[in-house]
Design a protein around this motif. Structure first.
Motif, PDB file in Angstrom:
ATOM      1  N   MET A   1       0.858  -1.187   0.000  1.00 44.23           N
ATOM      2  CA  MET A   1       0.000   0.000   0.000  1.00 44.23           C
ATOM      3  C   MET A   1       0.902   1.249   0.000  1.00 44.23           C
ATOM      4  SD  MET A   1      -2.925   1.196   2.709  1.00 44.23           S
ATOM      5  CE  MET A   1      -3.958  -0.190   2.237  1.00 44.23           C
ATOM      6  N   VAL A   2       0.588   2.163  -0.940  1.00 47.96           N
ATOM      7  CA  VAL A   2       1.360   3.416  -1.033  1.00 47.96           C
ATOM      8  C   VAL A   2       0.784   4.440  -0.073  1.00 47.96           C
ATOM      9  CG1 VAL A   2       2.083   5.277  -2.555  1.00 47.96           C
ATOM     10  CG2 VAL A   2       2.002   2.927  -3.409  1.00 47.96           C
ATOM     11  N   GLU A   3      -0.528   4.635  -0.057  1.00 47.76           N
ATOM     12  CA  GLU A   3      -1.147   5.645   0.803  1.00 47.76           C
ATOM     13  C   GLU A   3      -2.572   5.189   1.117  1.00 47.76           C
ATOM     14  OE1 GLU A   3      -1.744   8.498   3.259  1.00 47.76           O
ATOM     15  OE2 GLU A   3       0.200   8.334   2.216  1.00 47.76           O
ATOM     16  N   PRO A   4      -2.954   5.056   2.442  1.00 55.51           N
ATOM     17  CA  PRO A   4      -4.300   4.535   2.765  1.00 55.51           C
ATOM     18  C   PRO A   4      -5.389   5.589   2.721  1.00 55.51           C
ATOM     19  CG  PRO A   4      -3.016   4.847   4.756  1.00 55.51           C
ATOM     20  CD  PRO A   4      -2.105   5.149   3.614  1.00 55.51           C
ATOM     21  N   LYS A   5      -5.078   6.824   2.869  1.00 57.14           N
ATOM     22  CA  LYS A   5      -6.110   7.853   2.926  1.00 57.14           C
ATOM     23  C   LYS A   5      -5.742   8.985   1.989  1.00 57.14           C
ATOM     24  CE  LYS A   5      -7.516   6.957   7.710  1.00 57.14           C
ATOM     25  NZ  LYS A   5      -7.683   7.531   9.071  1.00 57.14           N
ATOM     26  N   ILE A   6      -6.386   9.039   0.830  1.00 56.09           N
ATOM     27  CA  ILE A   6      -6.148  10.100  -0.152  1.00 56.09           C
ATOM     28  C   ILE A   6      -7.492  10.768  -0.391  1.00 56.09           C
ATOM     29  CG2 ILE A   6      -5.397  10.637  -2.495  1.00 56.09           C
ATOM     30  CD1 ILE A   6      -3.678   8.118  -2.416  1.00 56.09           C
TER      31      ILE A   6
ATOM     32  N   ILE B   1      -8.266  13.064  -6.147  1.00 58.89           N
ATOM     33  CA  ILE B   1      -8.409  12.007  -7.161  1.00 58.89           C
ATOM     34  C   ILE B   1      -7.128  11.912  -7.996  1.00 58.89           C
ATOM     35  CG2 ILE B   1     -10.927  12.197  -7.241  1.00 58.89           C
ATOM     36  CD1 ILE B   1     -10.597  13.929  -9.745  1.00 58.89           C
ATOM     37  N   SER B   2      -5.994  12.453  -7.484  1.00 62.54           N
ATOM     38  CA  SER B   2      -4.680  12.280  -8.139  1.00 62.54           C
ATOM     39  C   SER B   2      -3.638  12.172  -7.043  1.00 62.54           C
ATOM     40  CB  SER B   2      -4.376  13.459  -9.063  1.00 62.54           C
ATOM     41  OG  SER B   2      -4.281  14.665  -8.314  1.00 62.54           O
ATOM     42  N   TYR B   3      -2.517  11.536  -7.416  1.00 58.04           N
ATOM     43  CA  TYR B   3      -1.476  11.324  -6.397  1.00 58.04           C
ATOM     44  C   TYR B   3      -0.139  11.084  -7.101  1.00 58.04           C
ATOM     45  CZ  TYR B   3       0.870   9.655  -2.185  1.00 58.04           C
ATOM     46  OH  TYR B   3       1.748   9.515  -1.144  1.00 58.04           O
ATOM     47  N   LYS B   4       0.905  11.662  -6.511  1.00 62.67           N
ATOM     48  CA  LYS B   4       2.258  11.485  -7.061  1.00 62.67           C
ATOM     49  C   LYS B   4       2.991  10.454  -6.221  1.00 62.67           C
ATOM     50  CE  LYS B   4       6.506  13.960  -8.200  1.00 62.67           C
ATOM     51  NZ  LYS B   4       7.200  15.275  -8.171  1.00 62.67           N
ATOM     52  N   ILE B   5       3.447   9.400  -6.926  1.00 64.95           N
ATOM     53  CA  ILE B   5       4.148   8.308  -6.243  1.00 64.95           C
ATOM     54  C   ILE B   5       5.643   8.511  -6.456  1.00 64.95           C
ATOM     55  CG2 ILE B   5       4.426   5.808  -6.080  1.00 64.95           C
ATOM     56  CD1 ILE B   5       1.619   5.566  -7.324  1.00 64.95           C
ATOM     57  N   THR B   6       6.376   8.523  -5.385  1.00 62.21           N
ATOM     58  CA  THR B   6       7.829   8.774  -5.444  1.00 62.21           C
ATOM     59  C   THR B   6       8.585   7.536  -4.974  1.00 62.21           C
ATOM     60  OG1 THR B   6       7.786   9.708  -3.220  1.00 62.21           O
ATOM     61  CG2 THR B   6       7.476  11.250  -5.050  1.00 62.21           C
ATOM     62  N   LYS B   7       9.913   7.671  -4.970  1.00 61.55           N
ATOM     63  CA  LYS B   7      10.817   6.630  -4.491  1.00 61.55           C
ATOM     64  C   LYS B   7      10.708   5.333  -5.304  1.00 61.55           C
ATOM     65  CE  LYS B   7      10.834   8.414   0.229  1.00 61.55           C
ATOM     66  NZ  LYS B   7      10.582   8.097   1.666  1.00 61.55           N
TER      67      LYS B   7
ATOM     68  N   PRO C   1      14.380   3.516 -10.972  1.00 67.06           N
ATOM     69  CA  PRO C   1      14.413   3.784 -12.417  1.00 67.06           C
ATOM     70  C   PRO C   1      14.572   2.473 -13.204  1.00 67.06           C
ATOM     71  CG  PRO C   1      15.830   5.308 -11.218  1.00 67.06           C
ATOM     72  CD  PRO C   1      15.417   4.258 -10.253  1.00 67.06           C
ATOM     73  N   GLY C   2      13.769   2.348 -14.273  1.00 69.06           N
ATOM     74  CA  GLY C   2      13.863   1.173 -15.155  1.00 69.06           C
ATOM     75  C   GLY C   2      12.968   0.015 -14.766  1.00 69.06           C
ATOM     76  N   ASN C   3      12.420   0.024 -13.545  1.00 66.40           N
ATOM     77  CA  ASN C   3      11.504  -1.064 -13.131  1.00 66.40           C
ATOM     78  C   ASN C   3      10.105  -0.826 -13.719  1.00 66.40           C
ATOM     79  OD1 ASN C   3      13.629  -2.007 -11.698  1.00 66.40           O
ATOM     80  ND2 ASN C   3      12.577  -2.124  -9.710  1.00 66.40           N
ATOM     81  N   GLU C   4       9.420  -1.915 -13.939  1.00 65.62           N
ATOM     82  CA  GLU C   4       8.055  -1.851 -14.475  1.00 65.62           C
ATOM     83  C   GLU C   4       7.072  -2.017 -13.323  1.00 65.62           C
ATOM     84  OE1 GLU C   4       6.000  -3.459 -18.496  1.00 65.62           O
ATOM     85  OE2 GLU C   4       6.734  -5.008 -17.136  1.00 65.62           O
ATOM     86  N   TYR C   5       6.111  -1.108 -13.247  1.00 65.37           N
ATOM     87  CA  TYR C   5       5.155  -1.120 -12.145  1.00 65.37           C
ATOM     88  C   TYR C   5       3.714  -1.161 -12.683  1.00 65.37           C
ATOM     89  CZ  TYR C   5       9.023   0.370  -9.140  1.00 65.37           C
ATOM     90  OH  TYR C   5      10.220   0.459  -8.458  1.00 65.37           O
ATOM     91  N   ILE C   6       2.788  -1.766 -11.820  1.00 60.03           N
ATOM     92  CA  ILE C   6       1.337  -1.722 -12.056  1.00 60.03           C
ATOM     93  C   ILE C   6       0.739  -1.076 -10.812  1.00 60.03           C
ATOM     94  CG2 ILE C   6      -0.781  -3.065 -12.381  1.00 60.03           C
ATOM     95  CD1 ILE C   6       0.891  -5.210 -13.747  1.00 60.03           C
ATOM     96  N   PHE C   7      -0.175  -0.148 -11.000  1.00 62.86           N
ATOM     97  CA  PHE C   7      -0.793   0.587  -9.904  1.00 62.86           C
ATOM     98  C   PHE C   7      -2.298   0.316  -9.878  1.00 62.86           C
ATOM     99  CE2 PHE C   7       2.885   2.869 -11.419  1.00 62.86           C
ATOM    100  CZ  PHE C   7       3.603   3.067 -10.253  1.00 62.86           C
ATOM    101  N   ARG C   8      -2.913   0.331  -8.671  1.00 60.56           N
ATOM    102  CA  ARG C   8      -4.360   0.183  -8.558  1.00 60.56           C
ATOM    103  C   ARG C   8      -4.876   1.113  -7.474  1.00 60.56           C
ATOM    104  NH1 ARG C   8      -5.427  -5.874  -6.085  1.00 60.56           N
ATOM    105  NH2 ARG C   8      -4.655  -5.475  -3.941  1.00 60.56           N
ATOM    106  N   VAL C   9      -6.135   1.580  -7.625  1.00 64.27           N
ATOM    107  CA  VAL C   9      -6.759   2.544  -6.733  1.00 64.27           C
ATOM    108  C   VAL C   9      -8.085   1.954  -6.271  1.00 64.27           C
ATOM    109  CG1 VAL C   9      -7.621   4.892  -6.469  1.00 64.27           C
ATOM    110  CG2 VAL C   9      -5.683   4.439  -7.999  1.00 64.27           C
ATOM    111  N   THR C  10      -8.356   2.057  -4.935  1.00 67.40           N
ATOM    112  CA  THR C  10      -9.593   1.524  -4.360  1.00 67.40           C
ATOM    113  C   THR C  10     -10.304   2.637  -3.634  1.00 67.40           C
ATOM    114  OG1 THR C  10      -8.511  -0.617  -4.003  1.00 67.40           O
ATOM    115  CG2 THR C  10     -10.580  -0.234  -2.855  1.00 67.40           C
TER     116      THR C  10
END
Length: 1257
Positions: free
Chosen positions: A1-6, A9-15, A18-27
């Motif tokens: 989990m990146v952030e439990p309380k947002i 309706i937008s969010y910047k994910i850091t850290k 570089p070069g890795n492939e990611y999949i993101f999901r929002v609930t």
């Protein structure tokens, strides 16, 4: 989990990596729970942009031997981000590595690469950089050689034809603007005929070096074109064509003159130099040259040089007459040309012009003139006027600074003949003179004096007159007598005579005539002098008239005297003579001879009895006339008279007298004064040239009786003398009385200061000095202790023996002698005075008393302290009064009987068994007498504040110092129980120190009391050092420090010098030089800061001056015992600012006769010695100083001194040296005076060291 309380309706994910492939999901989440997730496509974590593409290949320009300028174009693609800069790299052809050319990032598309090696070849590439990094480099350039580029030169400039003839054409040009980067090696000239197309080279193929060339061997009257090329190492450059064609024919040219800019201005040249006027000329055919001078003929010294291109006029050794306008004229068949050059010779001026004698008077001449025609090239500043007498050869200056064109020369000799001249002066000197002819300084005479009628007959009138008061400076030639009959307006000349009398004849009887007389000299006629009244021509009677030739007659004694008196009168008068009012008696020596017109007295062998007033009386029927004549006989004078004694002393007598009644007919030149001892008959001349009627006869013997005689002297001899009464040479006053108030002001074991007052009577003469004698009290023999007269009323006696009692007596002396002595002084012991008591402090104060305590003096003067004297002074205007009237032997005292609320000051004086009193101790400062409450204080040693360990059987003693007002109750306790005095336990207390463990009263802690008045210890230009004592009361808590404050005496604001210092001394810094300050100190404990102390004395920030003080210990006061023949050193510490000069003395002994050391530093030794007792018959010329380091064998020369002291420099610190000195005269060096004891080379600060050294040889 990146952030439990947002919430958004937008969010910047850091850290992310570089070069890795990611999949993101929002609930989504609501109050009922978490919903289904929304899943993204796979995303690679990377920048949205790439590095830029390569820029274009760099292009090189401006290649030199150490730099190349490179330019390039931007990359086609910037990678999606702005280009941030460029990186330029280079690679040497002989290397393999690419190196950066730019240290900083390049933002421009151009860069000058420097620091290249000449002759090396380089290739270059450039890369662009953006936020993604550095992109690919561009393709490299071709290899570029670092060298200065060279090209063929550009075309020459300004080609023109300078001359042409039937076979030649002369050309000239200037250098090309661009030389192609290499030196121009030559020029090529080409020509062609105007009708041809083929060019031919006129110069050698290598070209010519000069920028001009003459093309020869051309066809006459042919038309030619010309062009010129420059040549360098790269070859032949572009050509430049002559703008017009040229016909090879003889050139006709009107004369031209080219004057330099310097010649167009005024040409200035100094006199005696050579003038050269160089002028460039042109003209064809060659013109005829002619030099002329506009305002005169050309100087014979002028030389003219002519060529086809120039002419030059040369004049050597120019002078002021060469100034002017010089005209140069050129002429040929084409015309003529003229030019002028102004030349100014810088020389002194020529002679002034039109010098005239305007006016001549009997003692002055007036001159006028005009300025010189030639001023010498500089403004005339002034004129010099000179004169010369006819009999002299040289002129003398009358005025050296005449600024006008006229001058009146005065103070000339009347009738003198003079020549005058005037010279003009400019800044270059004095010019030529303008002179006058001979001028006689005279004028027409004044009119004759009084005109009188001498005689009148029926047909004649005889007139006489006096000479003019002034003859005008020229001899009277004659006199003109004019007459005017009554009723006629015309004056006619009736007589011209040279004498002062004239007889006019042929007059008509009974007619009335007026007469006047005119004097004539070579300058003209005077105004006429008329006879006062007209004269009627008839026979008349006349009252006698006496024409005295002289009023006074003088004759030398023994010579004959003749007195001739002319007279007139009708009828003839009778003559009678008197002398001094009595009828003159005729004798064989005195004879009187009378005629109709004169009377003569002849006195043979005149004597002084013939002196007197002679009176002649003429009497006829008309009247009587009398005249008086004085007769002086020139002889030696009579004697002086009335000798008076004005003053008598032991060795001189002042005399005065009256002049002689008869002075011998002339001035008294001098008087001759003689003296004799009345016991002898021999007279001695005191002075033979006394000009006045008084004299001071000195060098007499006191008590001797003298007699004096005085004679007058004039040019004819000396008179008889007049004698004085006998006079005894003695003083008119007595020796002085005895001095007064004799006492010993100060005494120590080494010396005594004796002072006294002036005598009540000086005997009538000022005191010139004093004599002092002393003796031991037990002796009856008085000894004189001063070598010469004492001018002051004090004497410092040294060389006394410690412990003895001395008495003194003093005599006064004036010129009459030594007076009686004083009574002997009270016996005074030769002992050092005891020092002052120390640490005076107040231990208790009530409303009527003050308790004092002090320490005994450190030094008691060598004898026991027998008691103390306590004194008090009421502030502010009281005087010091004794508090104890019995001998006080304790070091404490209760001063009682004081007035409440009054301020007092206290000090203590010590007294020893020798009845000598010390100086007063330091004052307590102001003390206010009143009941005071001070909290109790306990001061224990530090060892008692810790665990005290003691062996069984030993005595334990606990001392505690207590203070407090009122006196605290003291109790000792052990483990809470009060300690009682028993056989093994003793509790004691004093008025000043309370020994206890615990003290109490109502209030245990207060602010501390302030320290006493701070003392100024030292000062410099910017600092002042203070010291103070601890406060008397610490407030019940230990004093933790002190605060120092200061202010200027003119200011009210206090400045903190230090906030808290634990020391009782502090140096305040940063003061203004020359400013005056005062200082206070506050005590600090844990309660706070006390009131300020009393202000210190005012102190100016400057270098401190202290009187010299010796720091002599008791050990140094002991007698130093030295074995005979050995050496010793005495070292005496001292203080003083500035460092005092040190002198060692010993009564009746000159310490300089020994070779001694006067000063020692860490690198030098100062020596002193005395002159030799014998100089060997020749003057001492110098002293040779030598040194020997201890442990060495060779003496080293230090120097030669003309005086009897010398400083040896350059010595090693802490080394030991011997020294010796030799005297030198014309015969050579003396034996050496050598030290036996070595000298250690080190600083001797604050010590006076005297080395008494045995000498060898």
């Amino acid at each position: 989990m990146v952030e439990p309380k947002i919430q958004a309706i937008s969010y910047k994910i850091t850290k992310l990596l570089p070069g890795n492939e990611y999949i993101f999901r929002v609930t989504a989440v609501n109050k009922y729970g978490i919903g289904e997730p929304l899943e993204s496509e796979p995303v690679v974590a990377r920048n949205p942009f790439t590095t830029p593409s390569a820029p274009s290949t760099p292009e090189a320009s401006a290649v030199t031997r150490d730099s190349i300028v490179l330019t390039w174009e931007r990359p086609e693609h910037n990678g999606g981000a702005e280009i941030e800069g460029y990186i330029l790299e280079k690679r040497d052809k002989d290397g393999i590595r690419w190196t950066k050319c730019n240290k900083k990032r390049l933002n421009d598309l151009r860069f000058r690469c420097t620091g290249l090696t000449e002759g090396h070849s380089y290739e270059f590439r450039v890369s662009a950089e953006n936020a993604a990094g550095v992109g690919k480099p561009s393709a490299p350039t071709e290899y570029i050689k670092a060298c200065d580029a060279t090209y063929p030169p550009g075309p020459p400039n300004n080609p023109k034809v300078t001359d042409h003839s039937s076979t030649t054409v002369s050309l000239s040009w200037s250098r090309p603007i661009y030389d192609g980067g290499a030196a121009i090696t030559g020029y090529v000239v080409e020509a062609k005929e105007a009708v041809d197309d083929e060019w031919f080279i006129c110069t050698p193929h290598t070209g010519v070096q000069a920028t001009h060339y003459t093309v020869k061997k051309l066809k006459e009257n042919a038309e030619y074109n010309f062009r010129i090329c420059a040549v360098n190492c790269e070859g032949v450059g572009e050509h430049v064509d002559l703008p017009v064609s040229v016909v090879a024919a003889e050139k006709l040219e009107a004369p031209e003159i080219e004057l330099d800019a310097d010649l167009r201005k005024m040409v200035n040249i100094r006199a005696s130099a050579t003038l050269r006027l160089f002028v460039t000329i042109r003209g064809k055919p060659e013109p005829e040259v002619r030099w002329t001078k506009a305002d005169g003929t050309l100087n014979e010294r002028a030389q003219v040089e002519v060529t086809s291109s120039y002419t030059m006029l040369v004049i050597e050794n120019v002078d002021r007459f060469d100034t002017g306008k010089y005209v140069l004229t050129l002429e040929n068949m084409s015309g003529s040309k003229s030019a002028f050059i102004n030349v100014r010779v810088l020389d002194s001026p020529s002679a002034p012009v039109n010098l005239e004698v305007k006016d001549v008077k009997r003692n002055s001449v007036s001159l006028s003139w005009e300025p010189p025609l030639i001023d010498g090239g500089a403004k005339i500043s002034h004129y010099v006027v000179e004169k010369r007498e006819q009999k002299r050869m040289a002129f003398t200056s009358v005025s050296t600074n005449c600024v006008r064109n006229s001058y009146i020369i005065s103070d000339l000799q009347e009738g003198g003949r003079y020549y005058f001249r005037v010279l003009a002066v400019n800044e270059l000197g004095v010019g030529l003179p303008a002179s006058t002819d001979q001028v006689k300084v005279s004028e027409a005479p004044l009119p004759p004096g009084k005109v009188a009628v001498v005689d009148v007959t029926r047909h004649t009138v005889t007139l006489s007159w006096e000479k003019p008061d002034h003859d005008g400076g020229s001899k009277i030639i004659n006199y003109i007598v004019e007459m005017q009959p009554k009723g006629d307006d015309k004056w006619t000349v009736c007589s011209e005579v040279k004498a002062l009398e004239a007889t006019i004849e042929g007059l008509t009887t009974g007619e009335e005539y007026s007469f006047r007389v005119i004097a004539v000299n070579d300058k003209g006629k005077s105004d006429a002098k008329p006879l006062a009244n007209p004269v009627v021509v008839k026979d008349i009677t006349m009252e006698p008239i006496i024409n005295l030739l002289f009023n006074t007659y003088s004759v030398k004694a023994g010579d004959d005297l003749k007195i001739d008196v002319p007279f007139k009168g009708r009828p003839e008068p009778e003559v009678a003579w008197k002398k001094d009012g009595h009828k003159l008696k005729e004798t064989t020596r005195v004879n009187v001879t009378n005629t109709k017109t004169s009377s003569k007295i002849v006195i043979k062998d005149a004597t002084k009895e013939d002196v007197g007033k002679y009176e002649i009386t003429l009497t006829n029927s008309v009247g009587t006339k009398t005249a008086e004549i004085s007769v002086i006989i020139l002889d030696k004078p009579g004697p002086p008279s009335n000798i008076k004694v004005d003053e008598v002393s032991a060795d001189f007598v002042c005399l005065s007298w009256d002049p002689p009644t008869y002075d011998g007919g002339c001035q008294i030149n001098n008087y001759v004064v003689e003296k004799r001892d009345t016991t002898t008959t021999t007279w001695q001349i005191v002075s033979a040239t006394v000009a006045r009627t008084s004299i001071k006869v000195s060098r007499l013997n006191q008590g001797t009786e003298y007699q004096f005689r005085i004679a007058a002297e004039n040019r004819y001899g000396k008179s008889t003398a007049i004698d004085s009464a006998p006079i005894i040479a003695q003083y008119p006053f007595e020796p002085p009385g005895p001095p007064t108030k004799l006492e010993v002001a100060h005494a120590s074991k080494t010396g005594m200061l004796v002072v006294w007052g002036k005598p009540a009577s000086d005997g009538g003469s000022p005191i010139i000095g004093y004599h002092i004698e002393c003796k031991d009290q037990s002796s009856i023999l008085w000894t004189k202790v001063n070598r010469g007269l004492l001018a002051e009323n004090q004497f410092k006696m040294t060389g006394i023996e410690e412990g003895l009692l001395y008495q003194f007596r003093v005599y006064a002396e004036n010129v009459a002698g030594i007076g009686p002595c004083t009574k002997p002084s009270e016996p005074i012991a030769a002992r050092d005075p005891c020092e002052s008591p120390r640490n005076l402090r107040v231990t208790n104060i009530t409303r009527t008393s003050v308790s004092l305590f002090w320490d005994a003096p450190e030094f008691d003067g060598g004898v026991k302290i027998t008691g103390y004297i306590v004194e008090r002074k009421e502030i502010p205007n009281g005087r010091w009064l004794k508090c104890n009237f019995t001998n006080l032997q304790d070091t404490y005292f209760d001063v009682t009987g004081l007035t409440e609320d009054v301020q007092y000051e206290f000090h203590v004086i010590a007294k020893n068994s020798a009845e000598m009193l010390s100086a007063p101790s330091e004052s307590t400062g102001p003390i206010t007498v009143k009941d005071d409450v001070d909290p109790p204080t306990i001061i224990l040693e530090d060892k008692f504040r810790q665990l005290v360990v003691i062996k069984a059987g030993e005595v334990i003693r606990i001392d505690a110092e207590i203070t407090g007002r009122p006196l605290p109750v003291v109790s000792w306790t052990k483990e809470g129980k009060e300690i009682e005095a028993k056989a093994r336990c003793e509790v004691t207390s004093t008025n000043f120190y309370e020994y206890r463990v615990f003290a109490e009263n109502s209030d245990p802690q207060f602010l501390p009391s302030p320290p006493a008045k701070p003392k100024i210890v030292d000062s410099t230009k910017t600092t002042v050092t203070l010291s103070w004592n601890k406060p008397l009361f610490d407030g019940g808590a230990p004093v933790t420090g002190y605060r120092v404050e200061y202010r200027r005496t003119l200011d009210d604001e206090w400045i903190v010098g230090v906030q808290n210092t634990k020391n009782t001394e502090f140096t305040v810094v940063g003061l203004t030089p020359g400013a005056e300050y005062v200082f206070v100190v506050k005590s600090i404990n844990k309660i706070g800061a006390s009131e300020p102390s009393p202000e210190s004395d005012k102190q100016v920030a400057r270098e401190r001056e202290e009187e010299p003080v010796f720091d002599i210990s008791n050990e140094m006061r002991k007698t130093l015992i030295v074995k005979d023949g050995s050496s010793f050193t005495m070292t005496v510490p001292f203080r003083g600012k500035p460092i005092p000069n040190v002198t060692w003395t010993k009564p009746d002994v000159d310490l300089r006769v020994r070779l001694g050391v006067t000063e020692v530093t860490k690198e030098s030794v100062s020596l002193a010695w005395a002159k030799p007792e014998q100089d060997g018959g020749s003057r001492i010329t110098g002293y040779l100083v030598e040194a020997l380091e201890k442990g060495q064998e060779k003496w080293v020369k230090c120097g030669v001194s003309k005086s009897i002291h010398f400083t040896v420099f350059g010595l090693r610190e802490n080394a030991e040296y011997f020294f010796r000195v030799r005297a030198e005269n014309l015969a050579g060096f003396s034996e050496a005076k050598e030290m036996v004891t070595p000298v250690v080379v080190k600083d001797q600060h604050g010590k006076s060291q005297k080395h008494f050294l045995q000498s060898k040889g």
